[in-house]
Design a protein around this motif. Structure first.
Motif, PDB file in Angstrom:
ATOM      1  N   UNK A 254      43.012  10.989  10.298  1.00 38.77           N
ATOM      2  CA  UNK A 254      43.216   9.661  10.865  1.00 38.77           C
ATOM      3  C   UNK A 254      41.934   9.202  11.533  1.00 38.77           C
ATOM      4  N   UNK A 255      41.520   7.996  11.221  1.00 39.30           N
ATOM      5  CA  UNK A 255      40.289   7.441  11.763  1.00 39.30           C
ATOM      6  C   UNK A 255      40.567   6.860  13.143  1.00 39.30           C
ATOM      7  N   UNK A 256      40.047   7.544  14.170  1.00 43.66           N
ATOM      8  CA  UNK A 256      40.182   7.047  15.538  1.00 43.66           C
ATOM      9  C   UNK A 256      38.840   6.794  16.179  1.00 43.66           C
ATOM     10  N   UNK A 257      37.775   6.757  15.388  1.00 38.68           N
ATOM     11  CA  UNK A 257      36.411   6.680  15.917  1.00 38.68           C
ATOM     12  C   UNK A 257      35.925   5.242  16.041  1.00 38.68           C
ATOM     13  N   UNK A 258      34.766   5.107  16.685  1.00 40.86           N
ATOM     14  CA  UNK A 258      33.954   3.881  16.699  1.00 40.86           C
ATOM     15  C   UNK A 258      34.684   2.666  17.246  1.00 40.86           C
ATOM     16  N   UNK A 259      35.673   2.891  18.122  1.00 39.67           N
ATOM     17  CA  UNK A 259      36.531   1.831  18.640  1.00 39.67           C
ATOM     18  C   UNK A 259      37.340   1.179  17.527  1.00 39.67           C
ATOM     19  N   UNK A 260      37.807   1.996  16.570  1.00 40.59           N
ATOM     20  CA  UNK A 260      38.752   1.532  15.566  1.00 40.59           C
ATOM     21  C   UNK A 260      40.124   1.328  16.183  1.00 40.59           C
ATOM     22  N   UNK A 261      41.113   1.036  15.370  1.00 36.82           N
ATOM     23  CA  UNK A 261      42.418   0.613  15.878  1.00 36.82           C
ATOM     24  C   UNK A 261      43.082   1.677  16.744  1.00 36.82           C
ATOM     25  N   UNK A 262      43.039   2.948  16.328  1.00 41.08           N
ATOM     26  CA  UNK A 262      43.663   3.982  17.153  1.00 41.08           C
ATOM     27  C   UNK A 262      43.029   4.021  18.537  1.00 41.08           C
ATOM     28  N   UNK A 263      41.692   4.007  18.565  1.00 41.08           N
ATOM     29  CA  UNK A 263      41.016   4.031  19.867  1.00 41.08           C
ATOM     30  C   UNK A 263      41.305   2.767  20.666  1.00 41.08           C
ATOM     31  N   UNK A 264      41.465   1.648  19.995  1.00 40.24           N
ATOM     32  CA  UNK A 264      41.767   0.408  20.717  1.00 40.24           C
ATOM     33  C   UNK A 264      43.090   0.512  21.465  1.00 40.24           C
ATOM     34  N   UNK A 265      44.028   1.291  20.912  1.00 41.07           N
ATOM     35  CA  UNK A 265      45.266   1.538  21.655  1.00 41.07           C
ATOM     36  C   UNK A 265      45.040   2.529  22.797  1.00 41.07           C
ATOM     37  N   UNK A 266      44.162   3.542  22.600  1.00 41.38           N
ATOM     38  CA  UNK A 266      43.933   4.537  23.655  1.00 41.38           C
ATOM     39  C   UNK A 266      43.221   3.946  24.859  1.00 41.38           C
ATOM     40  N   UNK A 267      42.287   3.055  24.624  1.00 45.30           N
ATOM     41  CA  UNK A 267      41.309   2.636  25.629  1.00 45.30           C
ATOM     42  C   UNK A 267      41.852   1.476  26.456  1.00 45.30           C
TER      43      UNK A 267
ATOM     44  N   UNK B 272      34.584  15.012  16.391  1.00 49.10           N
ATOM     45  CA  UNK B 272      34.048  14.046  17.350  1.00 49.10           C
ATOM     46  C   UNK B 272      32.625  13.659  16.990  1.00 49.10           C
ATOM     47  N   UNK B 273      32.403  12.363  16.822  1.00 49.73           N
ATOM     48  CA  UNK B 273      31.075  11.836  16.563  1.00 49.73           C
ATOM     49  C   UNK B 273      30.534  11.066  17.745  1.00 49.73           C
ATOM     50  N   UNK B 274      29.511  10.250  17.489  1.00 49.43           N
ATOM     51  CA  UNK B 274      28.857   9.484  18.547  1.00 49.43           C
ATOM     52  C   UNK B 274      28.742   8.025  18.137  1.00 49.43           C
ATOM     53  N   UNK B 275      28.645   7.144  19.136  1.00 50.47           N
ATOM     54  CA  UNK B 275      28.413   5.734  18.885  1.00 50.47           C
ATOM     55  C   UNK B 275      29.655   5.006  18.416  1.00 50.47           C
ATOM     56  N   UNK B 276      29.459   3.765  17.993  1.00 45.02           N
ATOM     57  CA  UNK B 276      30.561   2.939  17.538  1.00 45.02           C
ATOM     58  C   UNK B 276      30.137   1.491  17.453  1.00 45.02           C
ATOM     59  N   UNK B 277      31.118   0.614  17.392  1.00 44.31           N
ATOM     60  CA  UNK B 277      30.802  -0.807  17.234  1.00 44.31           C
ATOM     61  C   UNK B 277      30.068  -1.384  18.440  1.00 44.31           C
ATOM     62  N   UNK B 278      30.247  -0.812  19.612  1.00 45.78           N
ATOM     63  CA  UNK B 278      29.498  -1.281  20.773  1.00 45.78           C
ATOM     64  C   UNK B 278      28.035  -0.851  20.710  1.00 45.78           C
ATOM     65  N   UNK B 279      27.800   0.316  20.161  1.00 40.82           N
ATOM     66  CA  UNK B 279      26.480   0.957  20.212  1.00 40.82           C
ATOM     67  C   UNK B 279      26.223   1.599  18.860  1.00 40.82           C
ATOM     68  N   UNK B 280      25.803   0.764  17.900  1.00 44.24           N
ATOM     69  CA  UNK B 280      25.734   1.222  16.528  1.00 44.24           C
ATOM     70  C   UNK B 280      24.615   2.229  16.292  1.00 44.24           C
ATOM     71  N   UNK B 281      23.593   2.224  17.145  1.00 45.47           N
ATOM     72  CA  UNK B 281      22.447   3.100  16.915  1.00 45.47           C
ATOM     73  C   UNK B 281      22.854   4.569  16.882  1.00 45.47           C
ATOM     74  N   UNK B 282      23.830   4.966  17.718  1.00 42.05           N
ATOM     75  CA  UNK B 282      24.249   6.366  17.781  1.00 42.05           C
ATOM     76  C   UNK B 282      25.275   6.720  16.709  1.00 42.05           C
ATOM     77  N   UNK B 283      25.820   5.725  16.031  1.00 42.61           N
ATOM     78  CA  UNK B 283      26.878   5.991  15.058  1.00 42.61           C
ATOM     79  C   UNK B 283      26.352   6.856  13.913  1.00 42.61           C
ATOM     80  N   UNK B 284      25.176   6.523  13.415  1.00 41.48           N
ATOM     81  CA  UNK B 284      24.524   7.324  12.388  1.00 41.48           C
ATOM     82  C   UNK B 284      23.084   7.522  12.850  1.00 41.48           C
ATOM     83  N   UNK B 285      22.842   8.518  13.707  1.00 40.42           N
ATOM     84  CA  UNK B 285      21.565   8.600  14.432  1.00 40.42           C
ATOM     85  C   UNK B 285      20.370   8.760  13.495  1.00 40.42           C
ATOM     86  N   UNK B 286      19.357   7.937  13.726  1.00 38.80           N
ATOM     87  CA  UNK B 286      18.117   8.088  12.984  1.00 38.80           C
ATOM     88  C   UNK B 286      17.289   9.208  13.604  1.00 38.80           C
TER      89      UNK B 286
END
Length: 694
Positions: A200-213, A288-302
């Motif tokens: 289940x995709x709960x990362x990057x402030x997706x829908x599941x996280x939007x309910x948690x937060x 558990x990953x990093x980043x998300x729609x608020x902070x895209x730079x950490x989502x796929x770190x360069x």
């Protein structure tokens, strides 16, 4: 709840965690494997009803390869190659669970049984290679894409999208139930397609996280408020799914932590969520990953980020689970890093995505004691996220077979029907790749490079700040060329008259490009040559990075390409103590780096180092001690004093040798910058494609 986030390098015992596993037996397995390479990474692990052959996971990511919503040959070849490469578990890219969840044009079709049989072809093929197969299910809530979904974005509380400029629709209770049913139906469909479970995709402030937060869940009904209410949406999805799929089916959860924005989910909040789920034995693993729609730079770190970015987060989650396995992800690039993360007890599993895009055989090579043969990811994001960000199917700069496995036979090579002697002229990325692939196919190869080192201009890029992974890749090429027995001749310039003496059957010209020296700027097309460009103290970036230039204290840099040529050189100069002013016709510094999500970090670093810039501006004249700069917005002209002018402009192809051979009987091919000045990705792709046909 207070959670200690351990440092990345914190030592610790191996902890397999979870339930249903004889830990003494696991310890015996690990102990007996200690003499093998990376013994912790290649120890087996029980995950619910499945035994994983090692701890290497090819985690979920949007490969974006479906056509009209149906996975096909491109998908099959892509995942099968990683199964053959030794990954223990593959989490196939997310399928939208509802019409409002469609995010890309390469998404699989939502709510349709038409995907079942095509997916079954993938699961059966990968199962036959020993991989456990899962599928990710997702909905990004308020961060949708109307251009692809043609629906409003649905979310808990109607907050704005961070994907585009739209608002979102606050779901009614019946709509929440509709989305829950969509998740369950997608899981049942996955089971019918032969998957061993779902994530289940709960990362990057997706829908599941939007309910948690609490920030994004402002509801005052039974779906919002206290944690039990905020977890109700996720709990219902899992419990309803379990009723439909039975006990022999893995249900995992993917989440992320965003360190860059105050309101985003932090590790303490995620630990609370995971502990709530784990105490009820609802999930089999958490990744558990990093980043998300608020902070895209950490989502796929360069390359601007440290390795093992997500390992401390996984270690924090290990402290709060007793049932679920923990998977670390986010910039864990190498077998060495992955083995350490497992050995130190930071996680039970490691997701290596870009590393296995770059080298599908990563697991097999590491397990067999040949980790030095792993072609490392350089964290550039140019063809993985860079293509996905423009809604294309993904590929890889260092491995152009990614996404083309079904056409090229994977990342492996068939013998040439008639082996011959191939002369490659030029040791940049195009020349090295052409020589390597030709030798892999059984040709006898001579590689002649005019300079003392391999790499060409790509080596200069590797000397820009934080880009040392490029130098690692060049070292890999050097080792591979030696392993393949290629006749490497450095410091060997080649003219047309020299070629017959090599006795080659065919010649590959990879002679690269040279600085144009004109100062031409795209936003000033009528000015073919910059006035004053022939005055002293004008340098191309190649001379700066090659340490041939002495630019003085204040440097004016024209960034006409908007990529790392200018941005990385400016960073290098600023770190060396120069006062740097950038002039660019683009709306921002690093304009073409946006596609890799690395531009913001670059600008931040330049600002910290005191660099300044004039964007949407052009240089109209260099005076020797300064320049005239004109704004493209209002036409105003400003004089900027400077000790030197550095040009980051488009090169010109080096065609002298090709031109000299055109009227001779010598058979030759031209690849890379010698065709047209571009980037390393074009050079490596063209060289691979050519060498496959030699």
């Amino acid at each position: 709840m207070t959670i200690r986030v351990p440092p990345v390098n914190a030592p610790g015992p191996v902890n397999t965690g979870g339930t249903g596993v004889n830990t003494d037996r696991s310890a015996t397995i690990v102990s007996s494997a200690m003499s093998a390479p990376f013994p912790h990474l290649f120890s087996p692990l029980q995950l619910r009803h499945q035994s994983l052959r090692n701890r290497v996971v090819f985690g979920a990511h949007t490969a974006n390869m479906a056509e009209q919503g149906i996975p096909g040959a491109r998908h099959l070849g892509y995942y099968l190659e990683r199964a053959r490469g030794g990954a223990a578990m593959i989490v196939v890219e997310p399928v939208p669970v509802h019409a409002t969840a469609v995010l890309t044009r390469g998404n699989m079709r939502h709510s349709s049984d038409a995907i079942i049989e095509p997916l079954r072809a993938i699961t059966e093929a990968c199962h036959s290679e020993g991989a456990v197969m899962l599928q990710q299910l997702y909905h990004v809530g308020q961060h949708g894409d109307f251009d692809n979904s043609y629906t409003a974005h649905w979310s808990p509380s109607g907050l704005p999208s961070y994907h585009d400029a739209d608002g979102s629709h606050a779901m009614q209770e019946a709509e929440i139930e509709e989305i829950i049913a969509g998740f369950v139906a997608a899981a049942v469909r996955a089971q019918k397609a032969g998957f061993d479970g779902v994530e289940l995709f709960g990362a990057y402030n997706g829908l599941l996280e939007q309910f948690w937060l609490p920030w994004s869940n402002r509801r005052d009904d039974r779906w919002g408020g206290n944690i039990d209410n905020r977890m109700r949406f996720t709990r219902r999805i899992i419990e309803d799914t379990r009723q439909q799929v039975g006990e022999d089916f893995i249900i995992g959860l993917n989440a992320s932590v965003d360190s860059g924005v105050e309101v985003a989910l932090k590790i303490e909040g995620l630990c609370e969520v995971v502990q709530w789920l784990d105490s009820r034995a609802l999930i089999d693993y958490i990744s558990c990953g990093t980043g998300g729609y608020f902070n895209f730079a950490e989502l796929m770190p360069t390359f601007q980020f440290a390795d093992k970015l997500g390992a401390p987060l996984a270690e924090a989650l290990k402290q709060v689970v007793t049932h679920a396995r923990v998977m670390a992800e986010s910039h864990i690039r190498t077998p060495e890093n992955a083995d350490y993360v497992i050995a130190s007890g930071q996680s039970d599993l490691v997701s290596i995505v870009r590393g296995q895009i770059a080298d599908p055989q990563l697991a097999n090579k590491a397990r067999s004691g040949h980790a030095e043969q792993v072609r490392g990811c350089i964290s550039c994001n140019q063809m993985c996220w860079g293509r996905r960000s423009r809604d294309y199917w993904i590929s890889c700069l260092v491995n152009p077979s990614s996404g083309r496995e079904f056409e090229w036979g994977g990342d492996r090579f068939t013998a040439a029907p008639i082996p011959c002697h191939v002369l490659v002229v030029g040791g940049g990325p195009a020349g090295m790749e052409a020589a390597r692939v030709a030798a892999e196919r059984g040709h006898s190869v001579t590689l002649a490079e005019a300079g003392p080192d391999l790499g060409g201009a790509f080596r200069l890029a590797g000397h820009q700040p934080r880009r040392g992974q490029i130098l690692d890749l060049l070292d890999w090429y050097q080792r591979e060329l030696a392993r393949l027995g290629i006749d490497l001749r450095l410091n060997t310039p080649v003219d047309a008259d020299d070629i017959p003496a090599f006795g080659a059957d065919t010649v590959v010209l990879a002679t690269g490009s040279q600085p144009a020296g004109t100062g031409f700027q795209r936003q000033l097309p009528q000015q073919a040559v910059l006035p004053g460009v022939d005055l002293p103290n004008v340098w191309p970036i190649e001379d700066v990075m090659g340490r041939l230039a002495r630019p003085g204290k204040h440097v004016l840099l024209v960034d006409d390409t908007g990529d790392w040529r200018g941005g990385g050189t400016a960073w290098h100069l600023a770190e060396q103590g120069h006062q740097v002013t950038i002039v660019s016709g683009w709306p921002m510094v690093g304009y073409w780096i946006q596609r890799t999500a690395g531009d913001g970090q670059l600008r931040a670093r330049l600002a910290q180092l005191g660099a300044r810039w004039h964007t949407e501006s052009v240089l109209t004249e260099w005076h020797g001690d300064g320049a005239s700069v004109r704004s493209l917005l209002d036409g105003s002209v400003t004089r900027l004093d400077a000790d030197a002018l550095v040009l980051a402009t488009t090169n010109t192809a080096q065609t002298d040798l090709a031109d000299a051979l055109r009227n001779t009987p010598i058979r030759f091919h031209v690849v890379g910058d010698a065709v047209a000045a571009r980037l390393a990705v074009h050079a490596i792709y063209e060289a691979r494609a050519l060498a496959l046909g030699l």
